[in-house]
Design a protein around this motif. Sequence first.
Motif, mmCIF file in Angstrom:
data_model
loop_
_atom_site.group_PDB
_atom_site.id
_atom_site.type_symbol
_atom_site.label_atom_id
_atom_site.label_comp_id
_atom_site.label_asym_id
_atom_site.label_seq_id
_atom_site.Cartn_x
_atom_site.Cartn_y
_atom_site.Cartn_z
ATOM 1 N N ILE A 103 0.823 -1.213 0.000
ATOM 2 C CA ILE A 103 0.000 0.000 0.000
ATOM 3 C C ILE A 103 0.855 1.261 0.000
ATOM 4 N N GLU A 104 1.637 1.446 1.064
ATOM 5 C CA GLU A 104 2.430 2.679 1.196
ATOM 6 C C GLU A 104 3.303 2.934 -0.019
ATOM 7 N N ASN A 105 4.045 1.928 -0.459
ATOM 8 C CA ASN A 105 4.965 2.112 -1.585
ATOM 9 C C ASN A 105 4.229 2.549 -2.850
ATOM 10 N N GLN A 106 3.031 1.999 -3.061
ATOM 11 C CA GLN A 106 2.268 2.378 -4.252
ATOM 12 C C GLN A 106 1.822 3.828 -4.194
ATOM 13 N N TYR A 107 1.308 4.247 -3.024
ATOM 14 C CA TYR A 107 0.892 5.646 -2.890
ATOM 15 C C TYR A 107 2.051 6.588 -3.206
ATOM 16 N N LEU A 108 3.195 6.313 -2.619
ATOM 17 C CA LEU A 108 4.326 7.230 -2.761
ATOM 18 C C LEU A 108 4.923 7.196 -4.164
ATOM 19 N N ASN A 109 4.712 6.108 -4.883
ATOM 20 C CA ASN A 109 5.213 6.017 -6.254
ATOM 21 C C ASN A 109 4.219 6.551 -7.285
ATOM 22 N N LEU A 110 2.923 6.473 -6.957
ATOM 23 C CA LEU A 110 1.884 6.856 -7.917
ATOM 24 C C LEU A 110 1.454 8.312 -7.803
ATOM 25 N N THR A 111 1.813 8.973 -6.710
ATOM 26 C CA THR A 111 1.401 10.363 -6.521
ATOM 27 C C THR A 111 2.632 11.270 -6.470
ATOM 28 N N SER A 112 2.498 12.444 -7.060
ATOM 29 C CA SER A 112 3.636 13.359 -7.104
ATOM 30 C C SER A 112 3.551 14.456 -6.059
ATOM 31 N N ASN A 113 2.388 14.634 -5.425
ATOM 32 C CA ASN A 113 2.215 15.666 -4.406
ATOM 33 C C ASN A 113 1.998 15.038 -3.039
ATOM 34 N N ILE A 114 2.811 15.467 -2.078
ATOM 35 C CA ILE A 114 2.746 14.932 -0.721
ATOM 36 C C ILE A 114 2.609 16.093 0.262
ATOM 37 N N ILE A 115 1.701 15.947 1.237
ATOM 38 C CA ILE A 115 1.605 16.911 2.334
ATOM 39 C C ILE A 115 2.215 16.275 3.580
ATOM 40 N N GLY A 116 3.158 16.982 4.193
ATOM 41 C CA GLY A 116 3.761 16.517 5.429
ATOM 42 C C GLY A 116 3.955 17.668 6.387
ATOM 43 N N ARG A 117 4.572 17.389 7.547
ATOM 44 C CA ARG A 117 4.688 18.443 8.558
ATOM 45 C C ARG A 117 5.936 18.336 9.426
ATOM 46 N N THR A 118 6.799 17.366 9.133
ATOM 47 C CA THR A 118 8.011 17.212 9.940
ATOM 48 C C THR A 118 9.201 16.874 9.042
ATOM 49 N N LYS A 119 10.388 17.113 9.565
ATOM 50 C CA LYS A 119 11.584 16.708 8.828
ATOM 51 C C LYS A 119 11.602 15.196 8.650
ATOM 52 N N TRP A 120 11.060 14.490 9.623
ATOM 53 C CA TRP A 120 11.021 13.034 9.564
ATOM 54 C C TRP A 120 10.229 12.540 8.360
ATOM 55 N N ASP A 121 8.988 13.036 8.185
ATOM 56 C CA ASP A 121 8.210 12.524 7.054
ATOM 57 C C ASP A 121 8.776 13.033 5.725
ATOM 58 N N TYR A 122 9.362 14.252 5.732
ATOM 59 C CA TYR A 122 10.007 14.759 4.522
ATOM 60 C C TYR A 122 11.129 13.817 4.073
ATOM 61 N N ASP A 123 12.010 13.460 4.997
ATOM 62 C CA ASP A 123 13.149 12.605 4.655
ATOM 63 C C ASP A 123 12.696 11.252 4.124
#
Length: 420
Positions: A171-191
Amino acid sequence: MKVLWVVNTIFPDFSNDLNIPPPVVGGWMYGLAKDISNSGIKLTVATTNTKLSSSNKKIEGINYYLLKGVKHFSEYDITLEEQWNKIIKEIAPDVVHIHGVEYAHGLALIKTYPELKYVVSIQGLPSVIYRHYLGGITNKEVLKSITFRDILKKDTLINAKNKFKKRSEKIENQYLNLTSNIIGRTKWDYDHVKVKNPNCIYHFCNESLRDEFYTEKQWSLKNAKKYSIFLSQAGYPLKGLHKVIEAVALIKNDFPNIEIKIAGDDITNSETLRDKLRLGGYGSYIKKLIKKHGLIDNVRFLGFINADQMVNEYLKSHLFICPSSIENSPNSLGEAQILGVPSIGSYVGGIPDMIENEKTGIIYRFEEIEMLSQGIKKIFLNEKFALDISENARKIGKERHSRSINMKKTIEIYNSIASN
């Protein structure tokens, strides 16, 4: 602008219309949804459920959809594709915002309509949760704590851990590979998202909190019960209750009346035969740990408490601890800070973005129970220090969780995505 939210829970207004109990999670989204809807955006909120029939209702300006699934939304459900097809034809959204990468119902939409403009916001990351799920509990200790329930349901702590690995891969890998826009809020999730998708466009936006925490109520030591510690949850090892118990055991002689209060059901309960049959491995482990350290009279589970009751528990406590082995930016810590409750957090994930050590709270290495014990002791004994970090945290919390700022930023992100 028309925006579709894909979420993991049925919102309270829609739950009431369906005559089902409102959810106890995701409260931060409800206020933001109303704020966005009131700003002029045409908002649709959709989720799935295997037990209820498909449904659609417009309530207070927000259009709600419930899709009927045949699989738990941790698994890909092909039957959702046709339902998404009908919904998209009806609402024609300019932007689709998928909240979280833990569940697969949004993937059915992406695969049905890959041409839509998507943004995925990061809550937790199963790939990292998997690595830290056991919170330092050894496999030997896990095996010693297996209960009848674990065997019957094939739901040991190891099984639970491995479910996150499966979600990460499927699941996670597909979302991150199939979408080009990500909303985050910490250096941790950015990295983490940049490692998985270096070409993604990362949009920073803080989260708002539940309505009940935007109050003029403020923590004060004179109204708090001295030497009381509040934890917002402790249902599984990742949340770190066992580390708090070990740390408190080190200072119990200094504070014989020290109290650990935990929101949520008593995971150690085994009074009746039914209770014994429901006791899980982590509950069994915690029960033995409490007994080992002589803390039976010092640990109290509060049962389910609503948001108003949570506010009161925060305010009645001497301090709040977020002792997790991994977190992104825990809303529980934000809730404590916006109320001014002196807080301690483990140095994991995005927590260092929320606590400046010795200024807005105390941070410590997750496994260092000695450091945790001394942090607790410092807040208990140093009134000026407790008051200083309370005031500093309240100021930063009000700014970080500003409803108006976060709403405006969210709309800016939608406009940016829609125009590209």
